[in-house]
Write an enzyme that holds these catalytic residues in place. Structure first.
Site, PDB file in Angstrom:
ATOM      1  N   ASP A  33     -11.839   7.319   6.063  1.00  0.00           N
ATOM      2  CA  ASP A  33     -11.204   6.554   6.379  1.00  0.00           C
ATOM      3  C   ASP A  33     -10.784   6.472   7.645  1.00  0.00           C
ATOM      4  OD1 ASP A  33      -9.777   3.874   6.379  1.00  0.00           O
ATOM      5  OD2 ASP A  33      -7.986   4.843   5.696  1.00  0.00           O
ATOM      6  N   HIS A  60     -11.795   1.957   2.454  1.00  0.00           N
ATOM      7  CA  HIS A  60     -10.643   2.303   1.140  1.00  0.00           C
ATOM      8  C   HIS A  60     -11.955   2.874  -0.094  1.00  0.00           C
ATOM      9  CE1 HIS A  60      -6.922   1.798   2.307  1.00  0.00           C
ATOM     10  NE2 HIS A  60      -7.414   2.664   4.053  1.00  0.00           N
ATOM     11  N   HIS A  98      -8.423  -6.159   4.744  1.00  0.00           N
ATOM     12  CA  HIS A  98      -7.615  -5.001   5.849  1.00  0.00           C
ATOM     13  C   HIS A  98      -9.492  -4.807   6.859  1.00  0.00           C
ATOM     14  CE1 HIS A  98      -3.775  -3.555   6.089  1.00  0.00           C
ATOM     15  NE2 HIS A  98      -3.515  -4.867   5.690  1.00  0.00           N
ATOM     16  N   TRP A 102       0.802  -1.086  -0.004  1.00  0.00           N
ATOM     17  CA  TRP A 102      -0.460   0.005  -0.014  1.00  0.00           C
ATOM     18  C   TRP A 102       0.817   1.308   0.137  1.00  0.00           C
ATOM     19  CZ3 TRP A 102      -0.524   4.157   3.456  1.00  0.00           C
ATOM     20  CH2 TRP A 102      -0.740   4.585   2.994  1.00  0.00           C
ATOM     21  N   GLU A 155      -3.215  -3.426  -2.448  1.00  0.00           N
ATOM     22  CA  GLU A 155      -3.972  -3.080  -1.043  1.00  0.00           C
ATOM     23  C   GLU A 155      -4.780  -1.341  -2.542  1.00  0.00           C
ATOM     24  OE1 GLU A 155      -3.541  -1.168   2.636  1.00  0.00           O
ATOM     25  OE2 GLU A 155      -5.796  -1.247   3.380  1.00  0.00           O
ATOM     26  N   ASP A 214      -9.898  -2.837   1.472  1.00  0.00           N
ATOM     27  CA  ASP A 214      -9.562  -2.571   3.078  1.00  0.00           C
ATOM     28  C   ASP A 214     -10.923  -1.829   3.563  1.00  0.00           C
ATOM     29  OD1 ASP A 214      -9.227  -0.139   5.482  1.00  0.00           O
ATOM     30  OD2 ASP A 214      -7.369  -0.395   5.002  1.00  0.00           O
ATOM     31  N   ASP A 232     -10.172   4.799  10.767  1.00  0.00           N
ATOM     32  CA  ASP A 232      -9.838   3.315  10.705  1.00  0.00           C
ATOM     33  C   ASP A 232      -9.907   3.800  12.738  1.00  0.00           C
ATOM     34  OD1 ASP A 232      -8.469   1.565   8.950  1.00  0.00           O
ATOM     35  OD2 ASP A 232      -6.797   4.097   8.909  1.00  0.00           O
ATOM     36  N   LYS A 286      -7.226   2.480  -2.724  1.00  0.00           N
ATOM     37  CA  LYS A 286      -7.578   3.249  -1.984  1.00  0.00           C
ATOM     38  C   LYS A 286      -8.103   4.335  -2.387  1.00  0.00           C
ATOM     39  CE  LYS A 286      -6.287   6.023   2.580  1.00  0.00           C
ATOM     40  NZ  LYS A 286      -4.846   5.810   3.021  1.00  0.00           N
ATOM     41  N   ASP A 323      -7.072  -3.313  10.166  1.00  0.00           N
ATOM     42  CA  ASP A 323      -6.146  -2.306  10.388  1.00  0.00           C
ATOM     43  C   ASP A 323      -7.217  -1.383  10.644  1.00  0.00           C
ATOM     44  OD1 ASP A 323      -4.380  -0.737   9.434  1.00  0.00           O
ATOM     45  OD2 ASP A 323      -5.123  -0.930   7.299  1.00  0.00           O
TER      46      ASP A 323
END
Ligand code: RNT
Ligand code: ZN
Length: 417
Positions: A292, A260, A284, A181, A222, A257, A294, A224, A324
């Protein structure tokens, strides 16, 4: 115990054998990300976190050394049921006193302590090249940079990481997922969108030209949608990454993810789409609030749905699950544990769902009954099976584990000043 027996009987009525589910779930590995412990900083630089990702918060007690990080992870492992792997980022290289090598020169020996840690717990390791938080990433472009020196530096880093991943797989006897990534992109409207993508494609191909056994090293790309400071354009977009993985499916796989994508898109729906075409995919698992962000994974609807798509498509051995997220505003060991326990709950919930019965209703177009049954399933005594699972895994129950966090904070984390 009496509660579990009653729950077992309730699930038996819908054709679910809870003992078997518990035994099966114990074998499903979830990869625990090392970077929740220190706000994605690592040990190889003093600078800030860059690359379009951010942690917010300043809760005291973050891990500052490998020893502290290992101690914190050990606590998390002790508090969470199920099989685990450890996910390591290259910036967590551990050097000897006075030693330093840059990312393009990293070697397996710089990760020996990670191998020892994983082996001592019978776990596998996953790996990630770190294409951020480094002066060579300051322009905002790494593998997609127009500067050949910058590109080559990062290609060498990627190749070094393949060698380290192979070392992880050989040492642990468990395949190593290696995720590529980068935050490569632009803050504002670009004049050329394809040029960076062509360079990105060639750079990842150059990394994958490093020889490796695809049974041992599982590289992924990955995608995004955007990052902080990189709002207008991301080189490794969804279409780019998926197409790259499809074209190179003999040597890499796509990684999704769930932070994303655009906010109304869901990864749960993308999992079965990809499983129609790829032998294996990687995830993820995170929780984005409005972006995003997280946030710590919790036992919410989309997390449950993600787990359901893996389980009901019989894909537990085709989907590599990794966590993640990174929250610096609360006790980090608790954040780590809440997320891992929550995903374990989602898996258990999926495995306790009478999927065959519900599928049959769908295939028979009995949609009225399907809706009623899906609602009824929500009332099954899930919590009692969860408590039993925790007990069998020698892990504290839902209302007990937090006491350990309070103790650890008082005895260990609060002393880190
Ligand atoms: C960033 C990506 C990436 C990172 C880790 C630290 O948006 O999700 O996976 O979070 O590499
Ligand atoms: Zn991610």
């Amino acid at each position: 115990m009496a509660n579990y027996e009653a729950a077992k009987a309730a699930y038996a009525l819908v054709g679910i054998d809870t003992d078997k589910v518990i035994a099966d779930l114990k074998k499903v590995p979830v990869s625990l990300h090392c970077w929740q412990g220190d706000d994605v900083i690592g040990f190889d630089h003093d600078g800030p976190l860059t690359g379009g990702i951010q942690t917010t918060g300043n809760y005291p007690g973050k891990a500052r050394t490998p020893e502290e990080l290992f101690a914190d992870m050990e606590k998390v492992l002790e508090l969470c049921p199920g099989a685990k792997k450890i996910n390591v980022h290259a910036c967590y290289a551990i050097f000897e006193e006075g030693e330093f090598v840059d990312r393009d020169k990293l070697e397996p020996k710089h990760f020996k302590k990670w191998v020892e840690f994983a082996k001592s717990k019978g776990m596998g390791l996953d790996f990630n090249p770190t294409f951020f938080s480094h002066p060579m990433a300051d322009s905002g472009l790494t593998l997609a940079s127009p500067d050949e020196n910058i590109r080559n530096f990062w290609i060498e880093h990627g190749k070094a990481c393949i060698r380290i991943s192979e070392y992880f797989a050989e040492e642990t006897g468990i395949p190593c997922v290696m995720n590529i990534w980068t935050g490569d992109g632009f803050k504002d409207i670009p004049a050329d969108r394809m040029g960076p993508r062509m360079r990105y494609k060639e750079s990842i191909e150059a990394i994958l030209s490093e020889p490796y056994d695809f049974n041992k090293v599982k590289p992924c790309v990955e995608s995004k949608v955007f990052g902080i400071g990189v709002e207008a354009y991301t080189v490794g977009s969804a279409e780019f990454s998926l197409s790259f993985a499809a074209e190179h499916s003999d040597k890499c796989m796509p990684l999704m993810d769930n932070g994303h994508y655009h906010p109304t898109e869901v990864v749960s729906d993308k999992i079965p789409a990809l499983l129609c075409f790829f032998d294996e995919i990687a995830l993820h698992v995170t929780r984005g609030i409005r972006w995003d962000s997280d946030h710590v994974v919790v036992f919410d609807d989309e997390t449950k749905e993600i787990a359901k798509e893996i389980v009901r498509n019989n894909a537990l051995d085709r989907v590599y699950i990794a966590l993640d997220y990174f929250d610096a505003s609360i006790n980090r060991v608790s954040a780590w544990s809440t997320g891992l326990r929550s995903f374990q709950k989602a898996l258990l919930n999926a495995m306790l769902t009478p999927n065959a019965m519900l599928k049959e209703l769908q295939d028979n177009s009995e949609f009225t009954k399907l809706m009623a049954m899906q609602e009824a399933v929500k009332c099954l005594p899930f919590g009692d099976v969860w408590e039993q699972y925790c007990k069998e895994c020698d892990v504290k129950g839902e209302f007990e584990w937090f006491e350990e966090i309070e103790k650890y904070e008082a005895e260990v984390l609060s002393k880190r000043v």
